[in-house]
Design a protein around this motif. Structure first.
Motif, mmCIF file in Angstrom:
data_model
loop_
_atom_site.group_PDB
_atom_site.id
_atom_site.type_symbol
_atom_site.label_atom_id
_atom_site.label_comp_id
_atom_site.label_asym_id
_atom_site.label_seq_id
_atom_site.Cartn_x
_atom_site.Cartn_y
_atom_site.Cartn_z
ATOM 1 N N VAL B 119 0.842 -1.203 0.000
ATOM 2 C CA VAL B 119 0.000 0.000 0.000
ATOM 3 C C VAL B 119 0.878 1.254 0.000
ATOM 4 O O VAL B 119 0.591 2.233 -0.700
ATOM 5 C CB VAL B 119 -0.986 -0.016 1.188
ATOM 6 N N SER B 120 1.980 1.195 0.752
ATOM 7 C CA SER B 120 2.893 2.349 0.762
ATOM 8 C C SER B 120 3.477 2.592 -0.628
ATOM 9 O O SER B 120 3.673 3.742 -1.033
ATOM 10 C CB SER B 120 4.044 2.124 1.747
ATOM 11 N N SER B 121 3.765 1.514 -1.348
ATOM 12 C CA SER B 121 4.270 1.679 -2.718
ATOM 13 C C SER B 121 3.246 2.400 -3.580
ATOM 14 O O SER B 121 3.582 3.304 -4.347
ATOM 15 C CB SER B 121 4.543 0.320 -3.372
ATOM 16 N N MET B 122 2.005 1.969 -3.434
ATOM 17 C CA MET B 122 0.932 2.597 -4.222
ATOM 18 C C MET B 122 0.807 4.073 -3.867
ATOM 19 O O MET B 122 0.778 4.942 -4.741
ATOM 20 C CB MET B 122 -0.392 1.867 -3.949
ATOM 21 N N LEU B 123 0.779 4.352 -2.565
ATOM 22 C CA LEU B 123 0.646 5.744 -2.126
ATOM 23 C C LEU B 123 1.876 6.550 -2.525
ATOM 24 O O LEU B 123 1.775 7.746 -2.819
ATOM 25 C CB LEU B 123 0.439 5.795 -0.611
ATOM 26 N N GLY B 124 3.029 5.883 -2.555
ATOM 27 C CA GLY B 124 4.265 6.557 -2.951
ATOM 28 C C GLY B 124 4.195 7.078 -4.377
ATOM 29 O O GLY B 124 4.610 8.205 -4.668
ATOM 30 N N VAL B 125 3.659 6.255 -5.271
ATOM 31 C CA VAL B 125 3.512 6.681 -6.664
ATOM 32 C C VAL B 125 2.582 7.888 -6.740
ATOM 33 O O VAL B 125 2.884 8.892 -7.392
ATOM 34 C CB VAL B 125 2.955 5.527 -7.544
ATOM 35 N N LEU B 126 1.455 7.791 -6.034
ATOM 36 C CA LEU B 126 0.486 8.897 -6.058
ATOM 37 C C LEU B 126 1.085 10.162 -5.452
ATOM 38 O O LEU B 126 0.921 11.260 -5.982
ATOM 39 C CB LEU B 126 -0.786 8.505 -5.301
#
Lengths: 347, 347
Positions: B119-126
């Motif tokens: 989830v952190s990876s996803m939020l990181g991209v955003l």
């Protein structure tokens, strides 16, 4: 936190869901990344998000993954649920649904006719309402890696003025538009292997367009909050509202419509019907001066005859952010938000 | 059709995916229910749908369920993929991404730190792109009913003028902006249990905002078609384009950039790299008069140095709707759309 694992309760829509979303997502994002400038994002934690348009209206968007088990049940199936649930989330935000997208993930070996039947149900709901399916995705997971099928739907709507539940006010009356817990009791009984064919138990799943669109047209300014009591049921919904307004919500248990079979099976299953999901009910927070008229309209013009004013929002020095139930016996008790796993794959 | 079952090939993004979507969905819907009046819906079968707004622009919307296995791989993970893939679909429709919604379904017992990392990876991209996460869903399925986790994302964007691939024209040049098949070869090798740590294989997954936003700003009117070659790879993409325009697309094999490790592993796995997914590449159909300038811009201003003009769209009396490959040896062969299962859970 290396040894912690995901529990069923994290997905039940109760206290544990709130806390894992806080930990996984909300704590990780700066304010800028959950807000929609001029609109409503994750910061309001409502049924949908709302993005402002240049003409003053809003695009309302919602997403939900539907995992219900069994995938076919009295009153509906996964397809009806996937269409209705997302349409209802758009409606609860004050949006007029204009389009849906779907993403289907299915297990290898799943019978094509079962999938066809579910997808037809979904398309049937959209077709009846004239809401187009404008995009989608389709994936297959190898045998044994997914139990049957998951459908995720995104709903798009237009709202002149979104209903944001933080606008619930002291004095507002709480209306529920139908009986509570029908969907949850049905799915739960089926999952427990209880024979329900002659019980009268039946999911209430349906799109609430015929309820919400006339209400929005006629009474928009008097409706301060709207949500459907899905996972976590009425108990979670009212606690969310009490918490976000910091007020006391007081509810008269006798006024909450619960069908007899739901009452019977809830007792048998040892669960409070107020914590059970509905999939065809709206809960509204309305201006007290208009509440009786709105109730009449819902019952007699729109045909939602079980609708009822169940309580109101009060300011209270001590009981801030709490829901208090006046029980049938006349005593008062705090209605806590649901906790624990209840039942997995309810929607 | 009662005995038919879902096959892995139905989800591979090739011929069988097209046919099951036709059977399950498109055949069931009247024209009214797949079209967006004044916009683009399922009728155009593009990367996203586009809904017209009153100011003349469009809301672009896309949805995809990400099921990739393994969930962490060289070059990225499920979270990076779920954010990037959906952002890229919005971009390929000519949209500027303005918001993302996510729906997470996770298996009971899944380690919380692994989920947190994804989830952190996803939020990181955003976060890096300043695209807010404005809504979502979180469900848990009981142990054994789902292998790990599925993330579905919906992307929202604004397009002044959507790129609809049916506008590809005779004479247009085809540009690919990077090497082909990196994501697919990596995932496939990992699924086959091949040791790749020193192979140089690495997924190319990334959001293409830094490519597409400048291109849209500077060259929008010269770009007639844009798509990313994910499931089904370049082979499926070009066949879709050939079919929808009824033209011949001719491609020079020598000009298609493929990294050496991808070539090596494709041969080892017995698969055509042109059928393998990329997750950080765009394929553009551009006006021939602007093609060289656009290529220079992509390579030298935007830093996509592997970009290449690989072929063009031609009218042909006989080879209508086909893709023909001029091979390295100088012979010609028809490049068929991929068929069969290739590899499950590639994205």
């Amino acid at each position: 936190m290396s040894s912690k694992r995901i529990l069923l309760s994290h997905g039940s829509g109760g206290v544990e869901t709130t806390s894992i979303l806080e930990e996984l997502i909300l704590k990780k994002l700066s304010e800028k990344l959950i807000k929609v400038p001029g609109g409503y994002g994750l910061d309001v934690m409502d049924d949908s998000a709302a993005i402002p348009l240049s003409d003053g209206s809003f695009i309302v968007v919602s997403i939900d993954s539907y995992t219900v088990n069994p995938i076919v049940f009295p009153g509906g199936d996964l397809g009806v649920l996937a269409a209705s649930g997302t349409i209802n989330d758009v409606l609860m935000m004050g949006g007029r649904p204009i389009a849906v997208l779907d993403a289907i993930v299915v297990e290898e070996g799943f019978p094509l006719d079962s999938l066809e039947s579910i997808v037809s149900s979904m398309l049937g709901v959209l077709g009846k309402l004239g809401i187009p399916l404008i995009g989608g995705d389709f994936k297959v997971m190898p045998r044994g890696q997914l139990d049957k099928v998951i459908i995720t739907t995104a709903g798009i709507g237009i709202a002149e003025k979104p209903i944001v539940d933080t606008e619930l006010r002291i004095g507002d009356k709480i209306i529920v538009t139908g009986t509570i817990g029908d969907h949850g009791a049905t799915i739960m009984a089926l999952q427990q292997g209880i024979e329900i064919s002659s019980s009268g138990l039946k999911s209430d799943v349906k799109p609430l367009t015929d309820l919400m669109l006339p209400l929005l047209e006629k009474y928009r300014d008097y409706i301060h909050a709207a949500r459907d009591p899905t996972r976590g049921g009425l108990a979670m919904l009212l606690n969310d509202w009490a918490k976000s307004t910091g007020a006391l919500i007081i509810v008269d248990e006798e006024k909450i419509p619960v069908r007899e079979p739901v009452r019977v099976y809830s007792e048998m299953l040892g669960i409070d019907p107020l914590a059970l999901a509905s999939e065809g009910v709206a809960v509204l927070g309305v201006d007290p001066d208009a509440a009786d008229e709105i109730l009449e309209f819902i019952k007699y013009k729109l045909g939602y005859e079980d609708a009822s004013i169940i309580g109101e929002v009060r300011s209270h020095e001590k009981y801030k952010g709490l829901v208090v139930l006046e029980t049938v016996s006349g005593s008062y008790r705090v209605l806590d938000p649901p906790r624990g796993e209840l039942v997995p794959r309810i929607c």
